[in-house]
Design an enzyme around this catalytic site. Sequence first.
Site, PDB file in Angstrom:
ATOM      1  N   SER A  35       0.831  -1.212   0.000  1.00  0.00           N
ATOM      2  CA  SER A  35       0.000   0.000   0.000  1.00  0.00           C
ATOM      3  C   SER A  35       0.858   1.251   0.000  1.00  0.00           C
ATOM      4  O   SER A  35       1.714   1.420   0.868  1.00  0.00           O
ATOM      5  CB  SER A  35      -0.851   0.077   1.276  1.00  0.00           C
ATOM      6  OG  SER A  35      -1.771  -0.944   1.301  1.00  0.00           O
TER       7      SER A  35
ATOM      8  N   HIS B  98      -4.042   1.092  -4.582  1.00  0.00           N
ATOM      9  CA  HIS B  98      -3.374  -0.045  -5.206  1.00  0.00           C
ATOM     10  C   HIS B  98      -3.658   0.011  -6.697  1.00  0.00           C
ATOM     11  O   HIS B  98      -4.813   0.125  -7.096  1.00  0.00           O
ATOM     12  CB  HIS B  98      -3.923  -1.374  -4.682  1.00  0.00           C
ATOM     13  CG  HIS B  98      -3.381  -1.747  -3.344  1.00  0.00           C
ATOM     14  ND1 HIS B  98      -2.514  -2.790  -3.141  1.00  0.00           N
ATOM     15  CD2 HIS B  98      -3.586  -1.196  -2.132  1.00  0.00           C
ATOM     16  CE1 HIS B  98      -2.211  -2.854  -1.855  1.00  0.00           C
ATOM     17  NE2 HIS B  98      -2.855  -1.903  -1.230  1.00  0.00           N
TER      18      HIS B  98
ATOM     19  N   HIS C 122      -5.905  -9.159  -1.679  1.00  0.00           N
ATOM     20  CA  HIS C 122      -6.008  -9.374  -0.234  1.00  0.00           C
ATOM     21  C   HIS C 122      -7.162 -10.305   0.092  1.00  0.00           C
ATOM     22  O   HIS C 122      -8.152 -10.360  -0.630  1.00  0.00           O
ATOM     23  CB  HIS C 122      -6.255  -8.046   0.482  1.00  0.00           C
ATOM     24  CG  HIS C 122      -5.232  -6.998   0.208  1.00  0.00           C
ATOM     25  ND1 HIS C 122      -5.292  -6.176  -0.895  1.00  0.00           N
ATOM     26  CD2 HIS C 122      -4.118  -6.647   0.897  1.00  0.00           C
ATOM     27  CE1 HIS C 122      -4.255  -5.351  -0.876  1.00  0.00           C
ATOM     28  NE2 HIS C 122      -3.520  -5.621   0.185  1.00  0.00           N
TER      29      HIS C 122
ATOM     30  N   TYR D 223      -9.237  -9.679   2.404  1.00  0.00           N
ATOM     31  CA  TYR D 223     -10.420  -8.851   2.706  1.00  0.00           C
ATOM     32  C   TYR D 223     -11.179  -8.413   1.452  1.00  0.00           C
ATOM     33  O   TYR D 223     -12.309  -7.949   1.541  1.00  0.00           O
ATOM     34  CB  TYR D 223     -10.065  -7.644   3.586  1.00  0.00           C
ATOM     35  CG  TYR D 223      -9.122  -6.639   2.961  1.00  0.00           C
ATOM     36  CD1 TYR D 223      -9.538  -5.767   1.966  1.00  0.00           C
ATOM     37  CD2 TYR D 223      -7.805  -6.549   3.385  1.00  0.00           C
ATOM     38  CE1 TYR D 223      -8.672  -4.841   1.411  1.00  0.00           C
ATOM     39  CE2 TYR D 223      -6.932  -5.639   2.840  1.00  0.00           C
ATOM     40  CZ  TYR D 223      -7.367  -4.783   1.852  1.00  0.00           C
ATOM     41  OH  TYR D 223      -6.493  -3.891   1.294  1.00  0.00           O
ATOM     42  N   GLU D 224     -10.550  -8.557   0.290  1.00  0.00           N
ATOM     43  CA  GLU D 224     -11.277  -8.257  -0.953  1.00  0.00           C
ATOM     44  C   GLU D 224     -12.199  -9.414  -1.333  1.00  0.00           C
ATOM     45  O   GLU D 224     -12.977  -9.316  -2.264  1.00  0.00           O
ATOM     46  CB  GLU D 224     -10.296  -8.011  -2.095  1.00  0.00           C
ATOM     47  CG  GLU D 224      -9.481  -6.746  -1.950  1.00  0.00           C
ATOM     48  CD  GLU D 224      -8.447  -6.628  -3.052  1.00  0.00           C
ATOM     49  OE1 GLU D 224      -8.785  -6.170  -4.154  1.00  0.00           O
ATOM     50  OE2 GLU D 224      -7.284  -7.026  -2.818  1.00  0.00           O
TER      51      GLU D 224
ATOM     52  N   ALA E 246       2.606  -2.267   4.095  1.00  0.00           N
ATOM     53  CA  ALA E 246       2.397  -1.234   5.106  1.00  0.00           C
ATOM     54  C   ALA E 246       1.900  -1.946   6.357  1.00  0.00           C
ATOM     55  O   ALA E 246       1.134  -2.907   6.252  1.00  0.00           O
ATOM     56  CB  ALA E 246       1.357  -0.251   4.622  1.00  0.00           C
TER      57      ALA E 246
ATOM     58  N   MET F 276      -2.257  -6.731   6.633  1.00  0.00           N
ATOM     59  CA  MET F 276      -3.304  -7.570   6.041  1.00  0.00           C
ATOM     60  C   MET F 276      -2.840  -8.241   4.745  1.00  0.00           C
ATOM     61  O   MET F 276      -3.649  -8.506   3.854  1.00  0.00           O
ATOM     62  CB  MET F 276      -4.550  -6.721   5.755  1.00  0.00           C
ATOM     63  CG  MET F 276      -5.114  -6.020   6.970  1.00  0.00           C
ATOM     64  SD  MET F 276      -6.469  -4.929   6.508  1.00  0.00           S
ATOM     65  CE  MET F 276      -6.735  -4.019   8.029  1.00  0.00           C
ATOM     66  N   SER F 277      -1.542  -8.512   4.654  1.00  0.00           N
ATOM     67  CA  SER F 277      -1.049  -9.064   3.378  1.00  0.00           C
ATOM     68  C   SER F 277       0.197  -9.913   3.604  1.00  0.00           C
ATOM     69  O   SER F 277       0.543 -10.257   4.738  1.00  0.00           O
ATOM     70  CB  SER F 277      -0.712  -7.913   2.422  1.00  0.00           C
ATOM     71  OG  SER F 277       0.402  -7.208   2.907  1.00  0.00           O
TER      72      SER F 277
ATOM     73  N   ASN G  11       1.684   3.453  11.023  1.00  0.00           N
ATOM     74  CA  ASN G  11       0.917   3.949  12.182  1.00  0.00           C
ATOM     75  C   ASN G  11       1.296   3.143  13.419  1.00  0.00           C
ATOM     76  O   ASN G  11       1.848   2.047  13.304  1.00  0.00           O
ATOM     77  CB  ASN G  11      -0.595   3.798  11.917  1.00  0.00           C
ATOM     78  CG  ASN G  11      -0.974   2.366  11.589  1.00  0.00           C
ATOM     79  OD1 ASN G  11      -0.783   1.904  10.467  1.00  0.00           O
ATOM     80  ND2 ASN G  11      -1.492   1.646  12.575  1.00  0.00           N
TER      81      ASN G  11
ATOM     82  N   HIS H 111      -6.986   4.398   6.550  1.00  0.00           N
ATOM     83  CA  HIS H 111      -6.284   4.049   5.314  1.00  0.00           C
ATOM     84  C   HIS H 111      -5.516   5.254   4.735  1.00  0.00           C
ATOM     85  O   HIS H 111      -4.439   5.102   4.163  1.00  0.00           O
ATOM     86  CB  HIS H 111      -7.288   3.487   4.300  1.00  0.00           C
ATOM     87  CG  HIS H 111      -6.652   2.851   3.100  1.00  0.00           C
ATOM     88  ND1 HIS H 111      -5.676   1.872   3.196  1.00  0.00           N
ATOM     89  CD2 HIS H 111      -6.834   3.059   1.774  1.00  0.00           C
ATOM     90  CE1 HIS H 111      -5.292   1.509   1.978  1.00  0.00           C
ATOM     91  NE2 HIS H 111      -5.979   2.215   1.104  1.00  0.00           N
TER      92      HIS H 111
HETATM   93  N1  HPA Z   1      -3.417  -2.919  11.125  1.00  0.00           N
HETATM   94  C1  HPA Z   1      -3.606  -3.728  10.077  1.00  0.00           C
HETATM   95  N2  HPA Z   1      -3.141  -3.450   8.865  1.00  0.00           N
HETATM   96  C2  HPA Z   1      -2.464  -2.318   8.699  1.00  0.00           C
HETATM   97  C3  HPA Z   1      -2.230  -1.434   9.758  1.00  0.00           C
HETATM   98  C4  HPA Z   1      -2.735  -1.752  11.033  1.00  0.00           C
HETATM   99  O1  HPA Z   1      -2.582  -1.021  12.025  1.00  0.00           O
HETATM  100  N3  HPA Z   1      -1.510  -0.406   9.252  1.00  0.00           N
HETATM  101  C5  HPA Z   1      -1.302  -0.666   7.938  1.00  0.00           C
HETATM  102  N4  HPA Z   1      -1.882  -1.822   7.598  1.00  0.00           N
END
Ligand code: HPA
Length: 293
Positions: free
Chosen positions: A42, A73, A95, A97-98, A125, A227-228, A251, A267
């Site tokens: 990402s 993406h 992903h 989640y998609e 990320a 998530m990847s 983050n 995001h």
């Molecule tokens: N959690 C899950 N996926 C992420 C995060 C997070 O804090 N930051 C970037 N992708």
Amino acid sequence: MATTSTNGLGRSIYSYSDLQGFAKQIQDRTSHKPTIGIICGSGLGSLADKVEDSIVIPYSDIQHFPVSTVKGHHSQFVIGILKGKTVICMKGRFHLYEGYPAWKLAAPVRVMSLLGVQTLVVTNAAGAMNKSYKVGDIMLMKDHLYLPGMAGNNPLVGPNMEKFGERFISTTRLYDSSLRKMARVIAKEMGYSHLIQEGVYAMVCGPSYETPAELKLLSVSSDVIGMSTCPEAIVAKHCGMTVFGLSLVTNKCVTDYDETEVDGPNHGEVLETGKLREDIIQELVAEIVAKID
Ligand code: HPA
């Protein structure tokens, strides 16, 4: 095409010849023979813009190939030369989640293998659970905790494709330690040592970010969360590839209930930090690619 096998659970999966078909559609468009695959995370897709003498193949041009549905993406292969090496980049990945099952989102790695790729460089990320990590840090992945995989969503579930690898594979040393060592040396030479961490990536399905309780549980064994990456890394290992993974901390995760001023990640923040560090990640990955045998 693309419906000829099942994974033993009643779901259709790509057969070996489907995967060969994808590889052929790519080979028909370029004479490049990539040996290094790069998956851009990402906000990190601009890494692919450094590739020279490149051909861009949108996933939508490849019959029956998945397409990425996430903002930030792209959805294309970029194939060409990076620092003298022939690479294939995925600008945009898939992903869980998609709605993609693990075998499908990781199928591009098998296509890369059929094209001749021997090393997979994967970026993502991630949020930091480790309190000593800072936003903008770059973590070299030394291991992962693949929760959906442990719960049955492993990309290798189903009949084994012997042509790629064995039924049972070890993942004790999934992420190559020599490449990590090399990355540290390169980062030092480039003056980025202060940004480098080395740790464990936990993968969740998403798309909702984690609750404080979930983060507390996962932080026992892992430093960052995303998530990847894990399905692709496992498939790469199954194909016999060397794997190098890198997480950009976008983050800090919020685990305290009384932390009133912040409300977990969003995001936009993830993409923004990607932008902040994209030049450094580009440089770092390019130098690593230059030194891969
Ligand atoms: N959690 C899950 N996926 C992420 C995060 C997070 O804090 N930051 C970037 N992708």
